[in-house]
Enzyme design. Structure first.
Site, mmCIF file in Angstrom:
data_model
loop_
_atom_site.group_PDB
_atom_site.id
_atom_site.type_symbol
_atom_site.label_atom_id
_atom_site.label_comp_id
_atom_site.label_asym_id
_atom_site.label_seq_id
_atom_site.Cartn_x
_atom_site.Cartn_y
_atom_site.Cartn_z
ATOM 1 N N PRO A 241 -112.825 36.472 -153.849
ATOM 2 C CA PRO A 241 -112.039 35.923 -154.965
ATOM 3 C C PRO A 241 -111.770 36.928 -156.080
ATOM 4 C CG PRO A 241 -113.602 34.284 -154.212
ATOM 5 C CD PRO A 241 -113.921 35.562 -153.465
ATOM 6 N N GLU A 243 -111.568 40.196 -155.741
ATOM 7 C CA GLU A 243 -110.573 41.138 -155.227
ATOM 8 C C GLU A 243 -109.168 40.536 -155.315
ATOM 9 O OE1 GLU A 243 -109.289 43.420 -151.070
ATOM 10 O OE2 GLU A 243 -111.288 42.519 -151.249
ATOM 11 N N ARG A 244 -109.042 39.276 -154.949
ATOM 12 C CA ARG A 244 -107.725 38.638 -154.984
ATOM 13 C C ARG A 244 -107.245 38.425 -156.406
ATOM 14 N NH1 ARG A 244 -109.695 34.972 -149.856
ATOM 15 N NH2 ARG A 244 -109.077 36.537 -148.297
ATOM 16 N N GLY A 341 -77.246 51.308 -157.908
ATOM 17 C CA GLY A 341 -77.655 52.471 -157.120
ATOM 18 C C GLY A 341 -78.840 53.208 -157.705
#
Length: 385
Positions: A241, A243-244, A341
């Site tokens: 958790p 890490e997320r 672009g």
């Protein structure tokens, strides 16, 4: 945007010092690091000297003993300024907590102080060529032989892979036991038989070293075991958790930064006697992005608040990771389009951010895995009624 209420004056002062560090020590060199495929080793020791590594590790082990919001601020500012090369979060907020939470006192004293100074760089080894999100299917083994484990196997997609001095390795100490056979073992990069493979050439995150790793009869003492044998899968699930949440921080800050770049560009870029911002389509797109960014920020800050209080659930973290990474991908594509672009030119930050964003929907568990976790939780609650 509304005023955020999470951070104290001390937190905000820390944010300014992180910004200064980024301006002085990262911004002038990041383009070269993208060509090199990794940041300089000196950056790590500088970050350590300034107190930006292992901020949540207790002072007795060399850290700052601060709350998680300090770690979040390092991640926020790195993400806001669009510098993905330094793998500080993996080192400080993923690897170090495994040692702190489950390692022996000897391992903590040996490694954490040197991680805090940047002298030693850590990595986490989960993914394999045949096992990514499904940790139960790991094939790397660590078989007990007297006072040693003998490790054989392979890892891939390892952040800090080229620079790391050690890896927290997820492996099978009991290959026949499935998830119950997974253990975490600290393996020093200097061990005979431990080979770092090539620095992988990625679509994005070009300045972050990401490697293959090979283990052939690597012997490590049993004292390098992190926690209990067979508890590795549970340890990984407990720490995922955070890490997320770190990934959600990165994605959310990227959305906010991209909006600012795009407002600036469309207000300056001339087209058909006016600016790109004069078109109704542009204003509508910017309004949509602003609204999504605000909703995302509210949810993420609530998750941060819960995490600091020790109340963030794995499901909340999964939702934050899934939604933020997918919104990031959509928003950055729209922002790049509004740059025309020039948005496809590498010197523009939107191009680098757009390229980096694609990884966020994969790392730490794919969006599909997040949906599976959330869906199972919903159905299990219904079945319990």
């Amino acid at each position: 945007m509304f005023k955020r209420t999470l951070f104290s004056a001390e937190h905000e002062f820390f944010r300014t010092t992180v910004d200064r560090f980024i301006e002085e020590h990262i911004a002038p060199h990041h383009a070269q690091w993208e060509k090199d495929g990794q940041v300089s080793r000196a950056l790590w020791t500088t970050a350590g000297e300034l107190g930006f590594l292992c901020t949540t590790i207790p002072e007795e082990y060399g850290g700052a003993g601060a709350d998680f919001l300090y770690a979040a601020l390092v991640q926020e500012q790195m993400s806001w300024h669009n510098y993905s090369g330094p793998g500080f979060a993996v080192h400080s907020d993923i690897v170090a907590p495994y040692l702190l939470e489950y390692g022996s006192d000897a391992l903590k004293k040996e490694w954490l102080p040197r991680m805090a100074t940047g002298e030693m760089i850590g990595a986490i080894g989960m993914s394999e060529p045949s096992a990514g999100s499904d940790v139960k299917e790991l094939r790397t083994t660590a078989i007990r032989d007297g006072d040693d484990y003998v490790i054989n196997g392979q890892k891939v997609f390892i952040t800090n892979g080229q620079l790391c001095d050690f890896i927290v390795l997820a492996c099978k100490t009991d290959p026949a036991a499935g998830a119950r056979g997974v253990s975490l073992i600290l393996v020093e990069a200097s061990r005979e038989g431990f080979t770092k493979g090539r620095n992988l050439e990625k679509v994005g995150y070009k300045a972050q070293d990401t490697s293959e790793m090979f283990f052939q009869d690597v012997r490590v003492p049993v004292t390098n075991l992190i926690g209990e044998e067979g508890r590795g899968f549970a340890q990984l699930m407990d720490q995922l958790p955070q890490e997320r949440l770190l990934q959600a921080i990165r994605s959310t800050c990227s959305v906010e930064a991209a909006l600012e770049w795009t407002i600036d560009y469309t207000c300056e870029r001339k087209a058909f006697g006016g600016t790109v911002a004069d078109f109704q389509n542009t204003r509508f797109k910017l309004a949509e992005i602003k609204s999504r960014a605000t909703m995302l920020r509210v949810f993420l800050d609530r998750c941060l608040e819960l995490h600091v209080a020790g109340e963030l659930s794995a499901i909340d973290a999964a939702m934050a990771k899934m939604l933020s990474s997918e919104i990031q991908s959509e928003v950055l594509d729209t922002c790049l389009q509004l740059h025309g672009g020039y948005g496809y030119m590498w010197e523009y930050p939107i191009a680098r951010a757009w390229t980096d964003a694609r990884m966020m929907r994969i790392a730490g568990g794919t969006g599909e895995i997040m949906r599976e976790l959330i869906g199972r939780d919903l159905l299990s609650k219904r079945l319990r009624k």
